[in-house]
Scaffold this motif. Structure first.
Motif, short mmCIF file in Angstrom:
data_model
loop_
_atom_site.label_atom_id
_atom_site.label_comp_id
_atom_site.label_asym_id
_atom_site.label_seq_id
_atom_site.Cartn_x
_atom_site.Cartn_y
_atom_site.Cartn_z
N VAL A 171 -5.22 4.59 -6.30
CA VAL A 171 -6.25 5.04 -5.46
C VAL A 171 -6.51 6.40 -5.36
O VAL A 171 -5.59 7.20 -5.77
CB VAL A 171 -6.00 4.29 -4.13
CG1 VAL A 171 -6.00 2.97 -3.85
CG2 VAL A 171 -4.70 5.01 -3.51
N VAL A 217 -6.50 0.15 2.30
CA VAL A 217 -6.07 1.52 2.30
C VAL A 217 -6.89 2.36 3.48
O VAL A 217 -5.98 3.25 3.71
CB VAL A 217 -6.84 2.10 0.91
CG1 VAL A 217 -6.76 3.56 0.93
CG2 VAL A 217 -6.14 1.38 -0.15
N LEU A 236 0.81 4.86 -0.45
CA LEU A 236 -0.04 6.00 -0.45
C LEU A 236 0.75 7.21 -0.85
O LEU A 236 0.20 8.12 -1.42
CB LEU A 236 -0.77 6.15 0.90
CG LEU A 236 -1.86 5.18 1.10
CD1 LEU A 236 -2.66 5.74 2.38
CD2 LEU A 236 -2.78 5.13 0.24
N TYR A 239 -7.93 7.74 1.40
CA TYR A 239 -8.04 7.19 -0.18
C TYR A 239 -9.00 6.01 -0.35
O TYR A 239 -9.63 5.44 0.67
CB TYR A 239 -6.63 6.65 -0.55
CG TYR A 239 -5.79 7.80 -0.82
CD1 TYR A 239 -5.56 8.42 -1.99
CD2 TYR A 239 -4.77 8.26 0.32
CE1 TYR A 239 -4.74 9.43 -2.24
CE2 TYR A 239 -4.02 9.09 -0.03
CZ TYR A 239 -3.92 9.91 -1.11
OH TYR A 239 -2.73 10.94 -1.36
N VAL A 269 -1.70 0.91 -5.09
CA VAL A 269 -1.69 -0.57 -4.24
C VAL A 269 -1.34 -1.40 -5.23
O VAL A 269 -1.90 -1.67 -6.26
CB VAL A 269 -3.05 -0.69 -3.56
CG1 VAL A 269 -3.04 -2.02 -2.90
CG2 VAL A 269 -3.61 0.60 -2.79
N VAL A 294 0.74 -1.30 -0.01
CA VAL A 294 0.13 0.02 0.15
C VAL A 294 0.96 1.20 -0.01
O VAL A 294 1.41 1.43 1.07
CB VAL A 294 -0.72 -0.15 1.19
CG1 VAL A 294 -1.89 1.17 1.16
CG2 VAL A 294 -1.85 -1.32 1.25
#
Lengths: 363, 466
Positions: B219, B121, B101, B134, B106, B99
């Motif tokens: 995302v 997430v 961010l 997200y 992802v 993951v």
């Protein structure tokens, strides 16, 4: 008409006025085995590898422009030859817009923007022309006309050839018409200017529709209803704000990047967004789109390109040489395509078995 | 089945990951449509891309077809082994690998369930104080059971796709195994990859070009507020017209869904009853999002447009719980059909949005002409219809009639300027209809594209292309 591409002059220049004439020309291209390049309005003629061999140019920018707007569906159809500005005016008349802001937009045709899949900062929210393309009419070498996509928002019937065509730089066929998603004109548009750049996370929290960094300044575009735009501007704090027409003019000037593209060398650096700030960019004018992880750099030469490409490769990105003198481009792949070139070449072959389109300029 | 093949497969994935017992193979005879069934010779469960590659090479060597399968929820026969051979279940490859961010992506293995992505997430998002976090936007109705790999195969849509686009708009990169056993990486975490968009070509190719073994998905940031609006209408026509007016207005709804009276009746008869009004002929469920003041202004505008276009009741969800209840009801509409009919065929055509009222009327006429009933649940924002044609499988004539009615509905969608599939794929059931949309020149070009990746026609043969 005399047009040279990277110093190479074609033997023939075809300027079809209609789709029927274009199909006839493409039949000639096949019959005579002509290595051919497609040109729209010529705004991106400097892009690509130096042609291996160039027999013919087909200039489609002179074909009759046509736009059909469907306000109920929020879509429009446009001939490839329609200029971006003509399209913008027509859509605005219907309260709509094409939500893209690619470099050189004001000099481009709709077909050229789709064929190059060039995009600007608003792609963070609205994605790229490739994502917005619902249907494309593509004329093939030999003179067959094909249509890909039903033209509705959701359509997964068959292979997604639309995505191959968008961004294919005219090496699969000639785009004659596109149907794209449109967007309604927002109630409010504002561009905020800060005299500093922001940390990526801080920038994302402000939720601009797009953001660019030029000369140490940040420009952020906000749009939506008035309450939404004022809320976002309020979260930003200090800074100058332009609204409405002034905001659109500033944004259009910025994202068109006409000044940057007047320099002899233009590089496009693409990296995962969090890595972009560490890019060893050469000295020169830069235009960063931090939320996308994209930077354009205008420099005097390609010195340092190999190091920059090595860095980009190490983080999973690439560096395209969008513009450079032919002698500088002669011994490189300007696109920086590293993997799967064999598959791309075979996919191209499915459309153009004799490899007549593109003349080595792209794949 | 060739016992040598089973032994060779076991040597790649381990004996415990090979099924040959007819009783166990039964599960893999059909996909979620449950309309047709054909038995595979063997099912294998590779655990890595290398094992997938080994199985692919073996299939080629033995000249047997190979059919990739996620959760088997596809609705067009896509995961059905129509020519027998090997079903390659990706079920063991179900890890969320990263993951990230910082890069808004992802990375997952193909059998990760769609809904797991958002759970992961959200967990990761807690690390970012005060930030709304997200989401992974593509949210097919099957998201609690369907896999990301299956969604990639079918280019799945969902409810939020009106604003955020379908799966292909969210896939940044893929790792795929080609039929010759080569492992290729297409795209990655960057916004753009150079060259032809092979990633985009693979998405929606229904497992006919190769097997996806890793997916990098983007995302998108969540907004601070989501407002949910429920409106009822005296007719589906009126609801359809209201949607057109709404879309023209400049508001960008997150989702616009329509349920007709039969669909509401089914949902309200089951465990996901949400107090939806049973007396309305059509019901719209709409989400808008933004900052609290921005979303509120949009919600007011939506309500006002709906009232001006014939809504006889417009309600704003009082809180998130009520909104969630309404949406849960909508998402369970397919499952709830059991309360109004024992079996159903679900179709998946798309028409231009303004043709929705006409299409709905035509659907009712077509289905009634076959002596059957229909319930409609669909994505009104993008004209993606999901008529649920009810039948009783104990009467084979009814099943055949339902299939014929479904085909007529899809033909009608094409006549109205739409498509035979908006998100479920062509698969096995609809491949005969593809020529309604594409000429022989175009179909031949698609066959040549298939041959680039799969010259021996080993991977999911008989699907998509007629």
């Amino acid at each position: 008409m005399s047009i040279a591409v990277d110093g190479v002059e074609p033997r023939y220049v075809f300027v079809p006025r209609t789709v029927e004439e274009l199909l006839d020309v493409l039949a000639v291209v096949e019959r005579d085995g002509l290595n051919t390049l497609i040109v729209g309005r010529g705004s991106k003629l400097f892009m690509g590898n130096v042609p291996r061999r160039l027999d013919a140019l087909i200039v489609v920018g002179g074909m009759q422009p046509a736009v059909e707007v469907d306000e109920d569906e929020l879509v429009f159809s446009s001939s490839a030859s329609t200029s971006y500005d003509e399209l913008r005016r027509e859509l605005n008349r219907h309260g709509l817009r094409w939500p893209v802001d690619p470099p050189l937009a004001r000099f481009s045709s709709v077909g050229g923007i789709v064929a190059s899949n060039m995009y600007g900062p608003m792609a963070y929210w609205y994605m790229t022309p490739r994502d917005q393309l619902l249907r494309v009419r593509l004329a093939l070498v030999g003179g067959s006309m094909t249509t890909w996509g039903a033209g509705v928002i959701k359509d997964v019937a068959g292979y997604n050839v639309r995505r191959l065509v968008a961004g294919s730089m005219g090496v699969l066929g000639v785009i004659t018409e596109v149907k794209m998603r449109a967007a309604a004109l927002p109630e409010e548009v504002a561009v905020a200017v800060l005299d500093r750049t922001l940390d990526l996370r801080a920038l994302r929290k402000l939720k601009p529709v797009g953001a660019v960094e030029v000369d140490g300044r940040s420009y952020m575009r906000f749009e939506g209803n008035r309450a939404e735009v004022e809320y976002r501007l309020g979260s930003m704090g200090a800074g100058d704000v332009l609204y409405g027409r002034e905001a659109e003019e500033l944004w259009g000037d910025l994202t068109s990047m006409a000044g940057l593209f007047s320099e002899p060398v233009v590089l496009k650096v693409v990296a995962p967004p969090a890595n972009l700030s560490a890019a060893p960019l050469p000295q020169g004018k830069t235009f960063r789109v931090p939320m996308l992880g994209v930077a354009y750099v205008a420099t005097g030469s390609i010195v340092g390109l190999n190091d920059l490409r090595a860095w980009a490769s190490s983080v999973g990105g690439h560096v395209a040489v969008l513009k450079a003198p032919p002698e500088a481009k002669a011994h490189m792949d300007v696109w920086d395509i590293r993997g799967n070139r064999d598959l791309m070449a075979r996919v191209k072959e499915a459309f153009d078995p004799r490899g007549l389109l593109g003349a080595g300029r792209y794949i | 089945m060739d016992r040598r093949l089973a032994r060779a497969l076991a040597s790649i994935v381990g004996e415990e990951n090979v099924l040959v017992d007819p009783a166990e193979l039964l599960v893999y005879e059909a996909d979620g449509s449950l309309v047709t069934a054909t038995r595979p010779d063997v099912v294998v469960f590779p655990g890595t891309a290398e094992e997938v590659a080994g199985v692919m090479r073996l299939a080629r060597e033995f000249g047997v077809p190979i059919v990739p399968r996620g959760s088997g929820t596809s609705l067009s026969g896509g995961a059905q082994p129509v020519r027998g051979g090997i079903v390659l279940s990706l079920a063991r490859m179900n890890r969320i690998l990263e993951v990230d961010l910082d890069n808004e992506v992802v990375v997952v293995e193909p059998a990760v369930i769609n809904a797991w992505v958002n759970e992961a997430v959200q967990r990761a998002g807690y690390a970012i104080a005060i930030d709304p976090g997200y989401q992974y936007a593509p949210d097919p109705g099957s998201q609690r059971v369907s896999t990301v790999g299956g969604n990639v195969g079918h280019n799945s849509g969902g409810i939020k796709c009106f604003k955020y686009g379908v799966t292909v708009n969210h896939v940044r990169g893929l790792e795929v195994v080609l039929p010759n056993g080569e492992v290729r990486r297409l795209g990655g975490k960057a916004f753009e990859a150079p060259g032809l968009d092979l990633t985009g070509l693979f998405v929606g190719s229904e497992g006919t070009l190769g097997v996806v073994t890793k997916v990098t998905i983007r995302v998108v940031p969540l907004f601070e507020a989501v407002k949910t609006i429920l409106a009822t209408f005296d007719s589906a026509d009126a609801a359809g017209s209201a949607v057109s007016a709404l879309v023209r207005s400049g508001v960008r709804p997150l989702a616009v869904e329509l349920m007709d009276k039969e669909a509401v009746e089914a949902v309200e008869s089951g465990p996901y009853a949400a107090g939806l009004p049973r007396d309305a002929e059509a019901l719209l469920l709409i989400d808008v999002e933004g900052s609290e003041p921005g979303a509120s202004q949009d919600a007011e505008k939506v309500a006002s447009i709906l009232r001006a276009h014939g809504a006889n009741m417009v309600r704003l969800a009082s809180d998130g719980d009520e909104a969630q209840k309404w949406w849960a009801a909508r998402k369970q509409a397919f499952g709830a059909m059991g309360f109004v009919g024992p079996n159903y065929v679900v179709e998946d055509g798309t028409v231009p949005r303004k043709a929705l009222p006409l299409a709905l009327n035509r659907i009712r006429e077509i289905v009634a002409a076959h002596g059957l009933r229909v319930a409609n649940v669909f994505h009104a924002g993008d004209g993606n219809l999901h008529p649920l044609i009810l039948y009783d499988e104990r009467d084979p004539a009814q099943r055949d009639a339902a299939l014929r009615a479904g085909e007529e509905v899809l033909r009608m969608c094409v006549e109205l300027g739409g498509t035979i599939t908006g998100e479920h794929g062509v698969g096995w059931h609809k491949r005969r209809l593809l020529p309604l949309m594409y000429s022989e020149v175009e179909l031949d070009l698609m066959r040549r594209i298939k041959a680039v990746f799969d010259p021996d026609n080993v991977v999911n043969p008989g699907k998509v292309l007629p």
